[in-house]
Write a protein that holds these residues in place. Structure first.
Motif, short mmCIF file in Angstrom:
data_model
loop_
_atom_site.label_atom_id
_atom_site.label_comp_id
_atom_site.label_asym_id
_atom_site.label_seq_id
_atom_site.Cartn_x
_atom_site.Cartn_y
_atom_site.Cartn_z
N ASN A 90 0.83 -1.22 0.00
CA ASN A 90 0.00 0.00 0.00
C ASN A 90 0.86 1.26 0.00
N ALA A 91 1.96 1.22 0.74
CA ALA A 91 2.87 2.37 0.78
C ALA A 91 3.49 2.61 -0.58
N LEU A 92 3.82 1.55 -1.27
CA LEU A 92 4.40 1.70 -2.61
C LEU A 92 3.38 2.28 -3.59
N VAL A 93 2.12 1.90 -3.43
CA VAL A 93 1.07 2.46 -4.29
C VAL A 93 0.92 3.96 -4.00
N ALA A 94 0.90 4.34 -2.71
CA ALA A 94 0.78 5.77 -2.37
C ALA A 94 1.94 6.57 -2.92
N SER A 95 3.16 5.99 -2.83
CA SER A 95 4.34 6.69 -3.36
C SER A 95 4.23 6.84 -4.87
N ALA A 96 3.75 5.80 -5.55
CA ALA A 96 3.62 5.87 -7.01
C ALA A 96 2.58 6.90 -7.42
N ARG A 97 1.50 6.99 -6.66
CA ARG A 97 0.49 8.00 -6.97
C ARG A 97 1.05 9.42 -6.79
N ALA A 98 1.85 9.62 -5.76
CA ALA A 98 2.48 10.93 -5.56
C ALA A 98 3.41 11.27 -6.71
N GLN A 99 4.14 10.28 -7.20
CA GLN A 99 5.04 10.52 -8.33
C GLN A 99 4.25 10.89 -9.58
N VAL A 100 3.09 10.27 -9.74
CA VAL A 100 2.25 10.63 -10.89
C VAL A 100 1.79 12.08 -10.76
N ALA A 101 1.35 12.45 -9.56
CA ALA A 101 0.88 13.83 -9.35
C ALA A 101 2.01 14.84 -9.58
N VAL A 145 5.50 11.66 -16.99
CA VAL A 145 4.14 11.32 -16.55
C VAL A 145 3.83 9.87 -16.93
N GLN A 146 4.19 9.45 -18.12
CA GLN A 146 3.93 8.07 -18.55
C GLN A 146 4.72 7.07 -17.70
N VAL A 147 5.98 7.43 -17.37
CA VAL A 147 6.77 6.54 -16.52
C VAL A 147 6.14 6.42 -15.13
N ALA A 148 5.68 7.54 -14.59
CA ALA A 148 5.07 7.53 -13.27
C ALA A 148 3.77 6.72 -13.28
N GLN A 149 2.98 6.86 -14.33
CA GLN A 149 1.74 6.10 -14.44
C GLN A 149 2.02 4.60 -14.55
N ALA A 150 3.07 4.24 -15.29
CA ALA A 150 3.44 2.83 -15.40
C ALA A 150 3.88 2.27 -14.04
N SER A 151 4.62 3.08 -13.28
CA SER A 151 5.04 2.65 -11.94
C SER A 151 3.84 2.46 -11.03
N LEU A 152 2.85 3.36 -11.16
CA LEU A 152 1.63 3.23 -10.37
C LEU A 152 0.88 1.95 -10.74
N THR A 153 0.78 1.66 -12.03
CA THR A 153 0.10 0.44 -12.47
C THR A 153 0.79 -0.80 -11.90
N THR A 154 2.13 -0.80 -11.91
CA THR A 154 2.89 -1.93 -11.36
C THR A 154 2.64 -2.06 -9.87
N ALA A 155 2.65 -0.94 -9.16
CA ALA A 155 2.43 -0.98 -7.71
C ALA A 155 1.03 -1.49 -7.38
N GLU A 156 0.04 -1.03 -8.13
CA GLU A 156 -1.33 -1.50 -7.90
C GLU A 156 -1.47 -2.98 -8.23
N TYR A 161 -1.70 -8.69 -6.02
CA TYR A 161 -1.11 -10.02 -5.84
C TYR A 161 -1.01 -10.41 -4.37
N ALA A 162 -1.23 -9.45 -3.46
CA ALA A 162 -1.20 -9.78 -2.04
C ALA A 162 -2.37 -10.70 -1.68
#
Length: 370
Positions: A90-101, A145-156, A161-162
Motif C-alpha cells: 500500500n505504501a508503494l502504491v501511495a508513493s507511485a500516486r504521488a510521483q504521478v501527481a 508522466v507516462q513513466v510515473a503512471q506505469a510505476s503506479l500500475t505496477t504498484a497496484e 497479488y497480495a
C-alpha cells in the motif's frame, strides 16, 4: 476361446438299486438361457491423470497474513486462498500516486511555458534555439508522466497479488507455509489444486493392436471412437459406473516398450478417481450382437463337437448341438443351436442320456461379466 474345455464324453453307465428296482430319476440343476450383448473387451492397465492441476505461487514478497482454506477441501475459481500483508505494498502504491501527481504538475508547468515561448517566438522575441529547449523540456515532462503512471500500475498490480486466489476449481492440498512466514516468488509452491470433475486415464496400446487398427482403417473400415464403450474396474474389484471416451492416441511408437500412449477421458463428479490411481480399462463395441449365453458347466463335448442337455416336457432331457463363440464371464456365447429361453442342465450332467427323466431344480442364470 479361453477357459477349460468341456469334458469329453466316451461312455456312461447306470446302476440299479438292489433287487432290480429302477433307480429314481437323477436330480439335476437347470438354468434358463439368457440373451446378452456379447463382445470381447480389450483390457488395458491404466493410470488416472489430472486434466487440470495448478501449483499456487506467490508473485510478491511479504509475510503471510492468513491462510484461508483447509487442506483437502474443494475450492472454486476466484476464491481467496492466501493473503500477504499489504502494508508495504500500500505504501508503494501511495508513493507511485504521488510521483504521478508530481510528474503531472511538472508537465502542466512545461506545457504553459511552451505556450508562452511559442507566442514570444511568433513575435520574434526569442530565438528558435530557445523555443526548442522549452519544447524538449515539455516532451521530457510528458514522458515522465507516462513513466510515473506505469510505476503506479505496477504498484497496484503488486498490491492485487497480495490476495492470492484459486485460478481453477478443484481440490486443494495442504498449505506448505503457515501464517507469519515470509514468502515470495522463490518460495516454491504454496499449495496445489487438482481438478477432479473430469480426469484422464493414460494407457498403452500394443504395437500389434495399433497395426490391426491401421489395417482396418486402410481397408475402409474406420474405427469410430464414438462406437466404443469404455469402462473401468477399480482396485477393489468394483466397476466404475460412468463411461468414458477416447481422447487421443499418439502418432509414434515408443521403441523402448513397443507401445503407443493413449488417453481416455472420464467424468468424475463424485471424485472417486484420483490422480495416480491404477485402474483396469475395458474397451468394447457399443453395438455388439446379442447372443444366447450358456453356462460353461452345461457344455459337453464328444467327437462330433459340443452339446448341451435341454430340459423338455415331462422333465425329460434331450441333446442339442451348439457352436460357441466368445467367452462371457462364466459362460460361452452360442452362435448356433440356441435362441434364448431354453432350460439347460448345469449340474448332474455327466449321468444323463438322451430322453432320460430327471428331477430338476432351478439354478442362477449366468451373469454379465467383463
Amino acid at each position: 476361446m479361453g477357459g477349460a474345455e468341456p469334458p469329453f464324453i466316451s461312455s456312461i453307465s447306470f446302476a440299479q438299486q438292489p433287487g432290480g428296482r429302477q433307480a429314481p430319476p437323477p436330480a439335476v440343476v437347470v438354468e434358463k438361457i439368457e440373451v446378452q450383448q456379447v463382445s470381447t473387451p480389450v483390457q488395458f492397465t491404466g493410470r488416472v491423470e489430472a486434466i487440470e492441476a495448478v501449483d499456487i505461487r506467490a508473485r510478491v514478497t511479504g509475510f503471510l497474513h492468513s491462510v484461508d482454506f483447509n487442506g483437502g477441501q474443494a475450492v472454486k475459481a476466484g476464491e481467496t486462498l492466501f493473503e500477504i500483508e499489504p502494508d508495504q505494498l500500500n505504501a508503494l502504491v501511495a508513493s507511485a500516486r504521488a510521483q504521478v501527481a508530481r510528474a503531472e504538475a511538472t508537465r502542466i508547468s512545461a506545457e504553459r511555458s511552451l505556450a508562452r515561448n511559442r507566442d514570444l517566438f511568433a513575435r520574434r522575441t526569442i530565438s528558435q534555439a530557445a523555443l526548442d529547449e522549452v519544447q524538449a523540456a515539455f516532451d521530457v515532462a510528458a514522458a515522465d508522466v507516462q513513466v510515473a503512471q506505469a510505476s503506479l500500475t505496477t504498484a497496484e498490480l503488486n498490491l492485487s497479488y497480495a490476495r492470492i486466489t484459486a485460478p481453477i476449481s478443484g481440490n486443494i492440498g495442504r498449505a506448505t507455509f503457515t501464517t507469519g512466514n515470509l514468502v515470495g516468488s522463490d518460495s516454491g509452491a504454496l499449495a496445489r489444486i487438482v481438478g477432479l470433475d473430469t480426469v484422464r486415464v493414460a494407457f498403452a496400446v500394443t504395437e500389434g493392436l495399433l497395426v490391426t487398427i491401421r489395417q482396418q482403417e486402410a481397408s475402409g473400415s474406420n474405427v469410430d471412437p464414438s462406437m466404443l464403450k469404455l469402462s473401468l474396474r477399480l482396485a477393489n474389484g468394483t466397476d466404475y459406473d460412468t463411461p468414458g471416451r477416447i481422447e487421443f492416441i499418439e502418432n509414434e511408437i515408443d521403441p523402448q516398450t513397443g507401445t503407443v500412449a493413449a488417453r481416455a477421458v472420464f467424468p468424475n463428479p463424485r471424485h472417486i478417481l484420483l490422480p495416480g490411481q491404477f485402474v483396469t480399462l475395458y474397451v468394447r463395441e457399443k453395438d455388439a450382437p446379442r447372443l444366447p449365453v450358456v453356462p460353461q458347466t452345461a457344455v459337453l463335448q464328444d467327437r462330433e463337437g459340443r452339446f448341451v442337455y435341454l430340459l423338455g416336457k415331462s422333465n425329460t432331457v434331450s441333446q442339442r448341438r451348439i457352436d460357441t463363440g466368445a467367452r462371457v464371464d462364466n459362460g460361452w456365447a452360442v452362435t448356433i443351436g440356441l435362441s434364448g429361453g431354453e432350460q439347460v442342465v448345469v449340474q448332474g450332467i455327466q449321468r444323463l442320456v438322451e430322453g432320460m427323466t430327471v428331477q430338476p431344480s432351478q439354478g442362477q442364470p449366468v451373469g454379465d461379466g467383463q
